[in-house]
Design a protein around this motif. Sequence first.
Motif, PDB file in Angstrom:
ATOM      1  N   UNK A  18       8.181  -8.093  -4.847  1.00  0.00           N
ATOM      2  CA  UNK A  18       7.513  -6.790  -4.899  1.00  0.00           C
ATOM      3  C   UNK A  18       8.269  -5.903  -5.886  1.00  0.00           C
ATOM      4  N   UNK A  19       7.566  -4.875  -6.426  1.00  0.00           N
ATOM      5  CA  UNK A  19       8.294  -3.899  -7.240  1.00  0.00           C
ATOM      6  C   UNK A  19       8.762  -2.743  -6.344  1.00  0.00           C
ATOM      7  N   UNK A  20       9.567  -1.843  -6.924  1.00  0.00           N
ATOM      8  CA  UNK A  20      10.186  -0.782  -6.114  1.00  0.00           C
ATOM      9  C   UNK A  20       9.146   0.102  -5.425  1.00  0.00           C
ATOM     10  N   UNK A  21       8.052   0.418  -6.134  1.00  0.00           N
ATOM     11  CA  UNK A  21       6.987   1.248  -5.562  1.00  0.00           C
ATOM     12  C   UNK A  21       6.337   0.568  -4.360  1.00  0.00           C
ATOM     13  N   UNK A  22       6.075  -0.736  -4.507  1.00  0.00           N
ATOM     14  CA  UNK A  22       5.429  -1.482  -3.418  1.00  0.00           C
ATOM     15  C   UNK A  22       6.336  -1.546  -2.188  1.00  0.00           C
ATOM     16  N   UNK A  35      -4.173  -1.497 -10.863  1.00  0.00           N
ATOM     17  CA  UNK A  35      -3.650  -1.702 -12.228  1.00  0.00           C
ATOM     18  C   UNK A  35      -2.184  -1.294 -12.149  1.00  0.00           C
ATOM     19  N   UNK A  36      -1.331  -2.273 -11.875  1.00  0.00           N
ATOM     20  CA  UNK A  36       0.061  -1.981 -11.486  1.00  0.00           C
ATOM     21  C   UNK A  36       0.859  -1.292 -12.580  1.00  0.00           C
ATOM     22  N   UNK A  37       0.600  -1.665 -13.842  1.00  0.00           N
ATOM     23  CA  UNK A  37       1.414  -1.133 -14.939  1.00  0.00           C
ATOM     24  C   UNK A  37       1.337   0.384 -15.025  1.00  0.00           C
ATOM     25  N   UNK A  38       0.156   0.939 -14.701  1.00  0.00           N
ATOM     26  CA  UNK A  38       0.004   2.394 -14.820  1.00  0.00           C
ATOM     27  C   UNK A  38      -0.241   3.053 -13.460  1.00  0.00           C
ATOM     28  N   UNK A  39      -0.021   2.319 -12.379  1.00  0.00           N
ATOM     29  CA  UNK A  39      -0.156   2.831 -11.009  1.00  0.00           C
ATOM     30  C   UNK A  39      -1.516   3.465 -10.730  1.00  0.00           C
ATOM     31  N   UNK A  40      -2.552   2.891 -11.315  1.00  0.00           N
ATOM     32  CA  UNK A  40      -3.905   3.424 -11.143  1.00  0.00           C
ATOM     33  C   UNK A  40      -4.721   2.438 -10.312  1.00  0.00           C
ATOM     34  N   UNK A  41      -5.455   2.977  -9.340  1.00  0.00           N
ATOM     35  CA  UNK A  41      -6.216   2.100  -8.448  1.00  0.00           C
ATOM     36  C   UNK A  41      -7.679   2.562  -8.381  1.00  0.00           C
ATOM     37  N   UNK A  42      -8.560   1.930  -9.141  1.00  0.00           N
ATOM     38  CA  UNK A  42      -9.988   2.223  -8.985  1.00  0.00           C
ATOM     39  C   UNK A  42     -10.493   1.602  -7.671  1.00  0.00           C
ATOM     40  N   UNK A  82      -4.385   7.724  -8.392  1.00  0.00           N
ATOM     41  CA  UNK A  82      -3.214   7.609  -9.268  1.00  0.00           C
ATOM     42  C   UNK A  82      -1.972   7.857  -8.413  1.00  0.00           C
ATOM     43  N   UNK A  83      -1.172   6.805  -8.262  1.00  0.00           N
ATOM     44  CA  UNK A  83       0.006   6.903  -7.404  1.00  0.00           C
ATOM     45  C   UNK A  83       1.205   7.303  -8.258  1.00  0.00           C
ATOM     46  N   UNK A  84       1.590   8.572  -8.150  1.00  0.00           N
ATOM     47  CA  UNK A  84       2.737   9.062  -8.925  1.00  0.00           C
ATOM     48  C   UNK A  84       4.011   8.496  -8.301  1.00  0.00           C
ATOM     49  N   UNK A  85       3.995   8.433  -6.985  1.00  0.00           N
ATOM     50  CA  UNK A  85       5.133   7.986  -6.177  1.00  0.00           C
ATOM     51  C   UNK A  85       4.517   7.553  -4.840  1.00  0.00           C
TER      52      UNK A  85
END
Lengths: 162, 342
Positions: free
Chosen positions: A97-101, B271-278, B308-311
Motif C-alpha cells: 500500500x502507499x502512505x495515503x492508503x 486514479x492513484x497518481x493524482x488522488x482523484x476518484x471518479x 479529490x483526496x488531498x489527505x
Amino acid sequence: MIKIRKYFIVPFITLLSGIIICFKTNVPEHTSVAVIISNDNPIAFKDNPSLSAGEVKAYYLRKIKKRWPETNQNILPADRLKTCPEQKLFYSKILNMNANDVDTYFIEKHYESGEELPHKFVSDKEIVDFVGDEIGAIGYVNVNSLSSEAKAKVKTVLLINE
Amino acid sequence: MKNILYEIIILFALFTESIAAQNTQIKGFENVDASVTSDTTTRNHFALGQFDLFITSQITDKVSFLSETVFLYYNNGFKIGIERAIINYHFKDYFNLSVGKLYSPLGYWNNAFHHGLVLQPTITRPKIVSEGTSGGGLPLEDLGAQLNGDGITKINFGYNLMIGNGIASTPTNDFNESKSMCLNLHAEPIENLKFYISGYADNIPKGTTTIQGVKTTQNINLQILNASIAYRDGKLPIELIGEFYNLRTMEPDSNNSASSNGYFLYFSYKIRKINLIPYVYYDRLLLDTNDPLFFKNNIASIAFGLRYVIHPLSAIKLEYKYSETGLIKYQNRIELQFAIGF
C-alpha cells in the motif's frame, strides 16, 4: 614539460578524488528493515524470523487478528511519524500500500469501531523502546538500529531487503 | 488558599497523566457544502454540515470507549445529539461485548460511513440508509447490547448480534416490553472483498413516531432483511459497494401487510497518481402503498461525482445528481463539498 605535467596532475587527481567522494556519498545505501516485536511476545522465538510477510501484514493491519493469539493482548502497530526509507520499504514490500492508503485504512477502522490508530514515532530508537515495553506492539526499524541493547528488548520476526 | 492551589495542580497533573495512560483521543469532523438545484422550492445555497465530535479511549487492554456527538442545525436551531456512546469489552477476537448506543449492525454502509463525511465516498448517503430527516427510514441506531466477533476461520467470518430497545424508545426508556433484534453475518473470502447478510426485527406499538416522523395508528411488526457486497482498499484501483434492503411490516390487529425495497450500487475508479476518484452510484427506494412507516415518496436517482483526496482527512467532492421522486417529479442538483477530519 615536466612542470606542466605536475601542474596538471595535482589538480586532476584532486578533482578526480573529489568526484569519487561525491559519487560515493550520493549512492544510496541499501536499506534493510527488521520487523520487531517484544521479547516477551511468545509468538516467535528469539532472533528467529518466523513470521511470513503475509502474517506480518495481517498482524500489523489488525486485519484478521486484532489480538495476539498466544497472549490475547491487543496488537499495537508502531509506525514512523514522517516518511523515511524504512517506512517506504515496509509499506511497499509488506503492506503493498502507499502512505495515503495506509492512513485511510487505519482512520476508517478507527472511525468504525474505535480501534486505536498506530502509535507514531520520530526515530527507530523510540520504536524499539515502545515495542520493548509493550508486549502487544509490532514495529519496523532499520537493521542497523538493532544494537545489543535493543536486542535485549525486542526480537526480529522478519527481515526485509530492498 | 495556597494549599488549595497545590491540590488543584496535583489533581490536574494526576488527571492529565491518567488521560495519557488511557490513550484518549479527541477528534472531529466537519464539512461545508454548496449546492445548485433545479428544484424551485429550494434556493441555491451554502450549507454547514454536521459538526461531529469523536472521542475514543483505550482505558485498559480490554476495555475501550467510543462516543460521537453531533451538533447540527435543524428545525430553526442548533441541536445536539449523542449518536454513539459505546463501552466495549474485548474478550477474544471472536467474542466481544459492546453496550450503549450503537449503529445498528445493518449492512455495510451504515457502520462504515456515518457522520464523518470525509470518509464517505459520496456527498449524499443512499436514500435507504439516510437519516429519517433526509428521507431514510431504517433504524440506523439502537440502544442496547451487542456481541460481536471477527477473524473466524480463514475466510474472516464475523458476526454482530444486537438486542436493543428498538424504535419505540428514548435514550433512557423503552415504550414496550419487546426488544429489537439485529444480526449481521459477514465474511471476507478474498482479501478486501466482503459479503454481508443482516436482519432486524422489532415490534412497534401504536402511537409511536417512526424514524421518518409518521405516527403509527396500529401495532406493527417490522422485519428488515439485507444483503451487501463491498470491495475497497484492495490491489485493484476500484471500489464497489452494493446493498439491498427489504422491509416487511405486519399489522396484527388488521392483518395489513406491506413490503418495501431499497437498494443502491456504487462504483468508483481510483486514479492513484493524482488522488482523484471518479464515481457513479444508482439509488432506488420503492415503497409499498400500504407501508405505515414512511411518507410515500419513491425515489430513483443516479449520481456522477469526483472525489479529490488531498489527505486521508481532507477531501473535496463534486457531484451531479439526477433524481425522480414521487413529490417533485424530477430534480437536477450539483453539489460541492469540502470535508475534513481533525
